[in-house]
Design an enzyme around this catalytic site. Structure first.
Site, PDB file in Angstrom:
ATOM      1  N   ASN A   9       0.865  -1.189   0.000  1.00 47.77           N
ATOM      2  CA  ASN A   9       0.000   0.000   0.000  1.00 47.77           C
ATOM      3  C   ASN A   9       0.900   1.237   0.000  1.00 47.77           C
ATOM      4  O   ASN A   9       1.516   1.550   1.013  1.00 47.77           O
ATOM      5  CB  ASN A   9      -0.892  -0.037   1.251  1.00 47.77           C
ATOM      6  CG  ASN A   9      -1.692   1.242   1.411  1.00 47.77           C
ATOM      7  OD1 ASN A   9      -1.781   2.066   0.490  1.00 47.77           O
ATOM      8  ND2 ASN A   9      -2.288   1.417   2.590  1.00 47.77           N
ATOM      9  N   LYS A  11       0.110   4.267  -0.209  1.00 45.87           N
ATOM     10  CA  LYS A  11      -0.500   5.462   0.412  1.00 45.87           C
ATOM     11  C   LYS A  11      -0.311   6.671  -0.505  1.00 45.87           C
ATOM     12  O   LYS A  11      -0.347   6.514  -1.727  1.00 45.87           O
ATOM     13  CB  LYS A  11       0.042   5.665   1.829  1.00 45.87           C
ATOM     14  CG  LYS A  11      -0.067   4.380   2.660  1.00 45.87           C
ATOM     15  CD  LYS A  11       0.162   4.569   4.126  1.00 45.87           C
ATOM     16  CE  LYS A  11       0.009   3.231   4.836  1.00 45.87           C
ATOM     17  NZ  LYS A  11       0.160   3.334   6.284  1.00 45.87           N
ATOM     18  N   HIS A  99      -9.425   1.229   5.402  1.00 48.05           N
ATOM     19  CA  HIS A  99      -8.109   1.411   6.021  1.00 48.05           C
ATOM     20  C   HIS A  99      -8.257   2.377   7.198  1.00 48.05           C
ATOM     21  O   HIS A  99      -9.034   3.336   7.131  1.00 48.05           O
ATOM     22  CB  HIS A  99      -7.114   1.967   4.988  1.00 48.05           C
ATOM     23  CG  HIS A  99      -5.698   1.917   5.479  1.00 48.05           C
ATOM     24  ND1 HIS A  99      -5.196   2.829   6.379  1.00 48.05           N
ATOM     25  CD2 HIS A  99      -4.688   1.048   5.228  1.00 48.05           C
ATOM     26  CE1 HIS A  99      -3.932   2.512   6.651  1.00 48.05           C
ATOM     27  NE2 HIS A  99      -3.605   1.437   5.959  1.00 48.05           N
ATOM     28  N   GLU A 101      -6.569   4.747   8.193  1.00 45.24           N
ATOM     29  CA  GLU A 101      -6.348   6.167   7.869  1.00 45.24           C
ATOM     30  C   GLU A 101      -7.614   6.773   7.275  1.00 45.24           C
ATOM     31  O   GLU A 101      -7.911   7.949   7.499  1.00 45.24           O
ATOM     32  CB  GLU A 101      -5.137   6.299   6.935  1.00 45.24           C
ATOM     33  CG  GLU A 101      -3.836   6.038   7.709  1.00 45.24           C
ATOM     34  CD  GLU A 101      -2.669   5.552   6.860  1.00 45.24           C
ATOM     35  OE1 GLU A 101      -2.710   5.673   5.625  1.00 45.24           O
ATOM     36  OE2 GLU A 101      -1.707   5.030   7.457  1.00 45.24           O
ATOM     37  N   GLU A 171      -4.676  -4.742  10.846  1.00 41.14           N
ATOM     38  CA  GLU A 171      -3.657  -3.699  10.991  1.00 41.14           C
ATOM     39  C   GLU A 171      -3.910  -2.938  12.297  1.00 41.14           C
ATOM     40  O   GLU A 171      -4.731  -2.013  12.328  1.00 41.14           O
ATOM     41  CB  GLU A 171      -3.732  -2.718   9.822  1.00 41.14           C
ATOM     42  CG  GLU A 171      -3.466  -3.347   8.473  1.00 41.14           C
ATOM     43  CD  GLU A 171      -2.977  -2.313   7.466  1.00 41.14           C
ATOM     44  OE1 GLU A 171      -1.902  -2.521   6.907  1.00 41.14           O
ATOM     45  OE2 GLU A 171      -3.653  -1.280   7.262  1.00 41.14           O
ATOM     46  N   GLY A 177       3.123   2.489  10.732  1.00 41.01           N
ATOM     47  CA  GLY A 177       4.067   3.590  10.542  1.00 41.01           C
ATOM     48  C   GLY A 177       4.821   3.981  11.801  1.00 41.01           C
ATOM     49  O   GLY A 177       5.458   5.028  11.854  1.00 41.01           O
ATOM     50  N   SER A 213       4.108  -1.836  10.230  1.00 41.87           N
ATOM     51  CA  SER A 213       5.570  -1.836  10.361  1.00 41.87           C
ATOM     52  C   SER A 213       6.215  -3.157   9.954  1.00 41.87           C
ATOM     53  O   SER A 213       7.220  -3.565  10.538  1.00 41.87           O
ATOM     54  CB  SER A 213       5.985  -1.436  11.786  1.00 41.87           C
ATOM     55  OG  SER A 213       5.557  -0.121  12.065  1.00 41.87           O
TER      56      SER A 213
HETATM   57  P1  13P Z   1       3.440   0.591   7.533  1.00 45.72           P
HETATM   58  O1  13P Z   1       3.939  -0.704   6.945  1.00 45.72           O
HETATM   59  O2  13P Z   1       4.130   1.797   6.993  1.00 45.72           O
HETATM   60  O3  13P Z   1       3.383   0.521   9.032  1.00 45.72           O
HETATM   61  O4  13P Z   1       1.897   0.740   7.043  1.00 45.72           O
HETATM   62  C1  13P Z   1       1.025  -0.309   7.216  1.00 45.72           C
HETATM   63  C2  13P Z   1      -0.225   0.002   6.494  1.00 45.72           C
HETATM   64  O5  13P Z   1      -0.991   0.849   6.910  1.00 45.72           O
HETATM   65  C3  13P Z   1      -0.505  -0.719   5.238  1.00 45.72           C
HETATM   66  O6  13P Z   1      -1.796  -0.504   4.806  1.00 45.72           O
END
Ligand code: 13P
Length: 259
Positions: A9, A11, A99, A101, A171, A177, A213
């Site tokens: 992903n 982002k 997601h 976010e 997640e 992150g 992560s």
């Molecule tokens: P990270 O791998 O940067 O922690 O992000 C995970 C994520 O949100 C994937 O959708």
């Protein structure tokens, strides 16, 4: 035994030139070591999709493409939104739904997550339902209940054909992150309960991914733990080498199991 799935992903990162470059690099890595037990997917920003699907097709890069979000309606006065038929027409296979976010920053409620998963799968997109708890929820011991509620509200009411198009990504928000990966017992506990809840909703063989992560160093121990079907990777998917190392960790684990 099924195949693993490793999904990157991106982002809000990589413009279309950078996107094409990364996919070409992945193509080179994939031709030097074809993976027999792992499906690979990338999930670029909307504006990169056309370029990415074109290069995947013309250079036969062995990966599929997803979108990060989709509107539940097919068309209409929704400035700034993208519909499932538009994505299908571009050759997009997957869409992330809910997601954290999107839930946190763009007020995506459980109800909208359910509508989006309904509509995306009705229109033939494979939905990656993202679930996961915030830190305070885990600290208060409510994580299993919160994730079970997220699953039930999104998965109830899907018909059989739609259910077959669902993948679940666990997640934990506190791991995204942050460099804090969930410990393997935490991942196992949650994955097992996700399968129980999914089974109670007639999703018997659903793939369950972990995200938060994941990187080249921790992927092997996470996947070798045994309860996961792969990863949803953020930051480490932006570089070909680190993303590929995660794909290889899944391949090594799955090829060992297949023996
Ligand atoms: P990270 O791998 O940067 O922690 O992000 C995970 C994520 O949100 C994937 O959708």
């Amino acid at each position: 035994m099924g195949r693993a799935l490793v999904m990157g992903n991106w982002k809000m990162n990589l413009d279309y030139v950078e996107a094409v470059h990364l996919v070409q690099q992945l193509g080179v890595l994939a031709s030097s070591r074809p993976l027999e037990h792992v499906d690979i997917a990338v999930v670029p920003p909307f504006v990169d999709l056309r370029s990415v699907t074109s290069v995947v097709e013309s250079e036969r890069v062995p990966l599929t493409v997803g979108a990060q979000h989709v509107h539940p309606l097919e068309s209409g006065a929704h400035t700034g939104e993208i519909s499932a038929p538009m994505l299908r027409r571009l050759g997009v296979t997957w869409v992330l739904v809910g997601h954290s976010e999107r839930r946190q920053m763009y007020a995506m409620t459980d109800e909208v997550v359910a509508q989006t998963l309904q509509s995306a799968t009705r229109q033939g997109l494979a939905g990656v339902l993202c679930v996961g708890e915030a830190l305070e929820v885990r600290e208060s011991g409510r994580h299993l209940g919160v994730v079970a509620d997220q699953l039930r509200s999104a998965l109830e009411g899907l018909n059989e054909a739609q259910r077959e198009l669902v993948t679940i990504a666990y997640e934990p928000i506190w791991a995204i992150g942050t460099g804090l990966t969930a410990a393997t017992p935490q991942v196992r506990e949650m994955t097992e309960q996700i399968r129980v809840v999914a089974q109670s909703l007639s999703l018997a063989d659903v793939r369950v991914l972990y995200g938060g992560s994941v990187n080249a160093d921790n992927a092997a121990s996470l996947v070798n733990e045994g309860s996961l079907d792969g990863f949803l990777v953020g930051g480490a998917s932006l570089k070909a080498e680190s993303f590929w190392a995660i794909c290889e960790a899944a391949e090594d684990c799955y090829s060992g199991r297949a023996k």
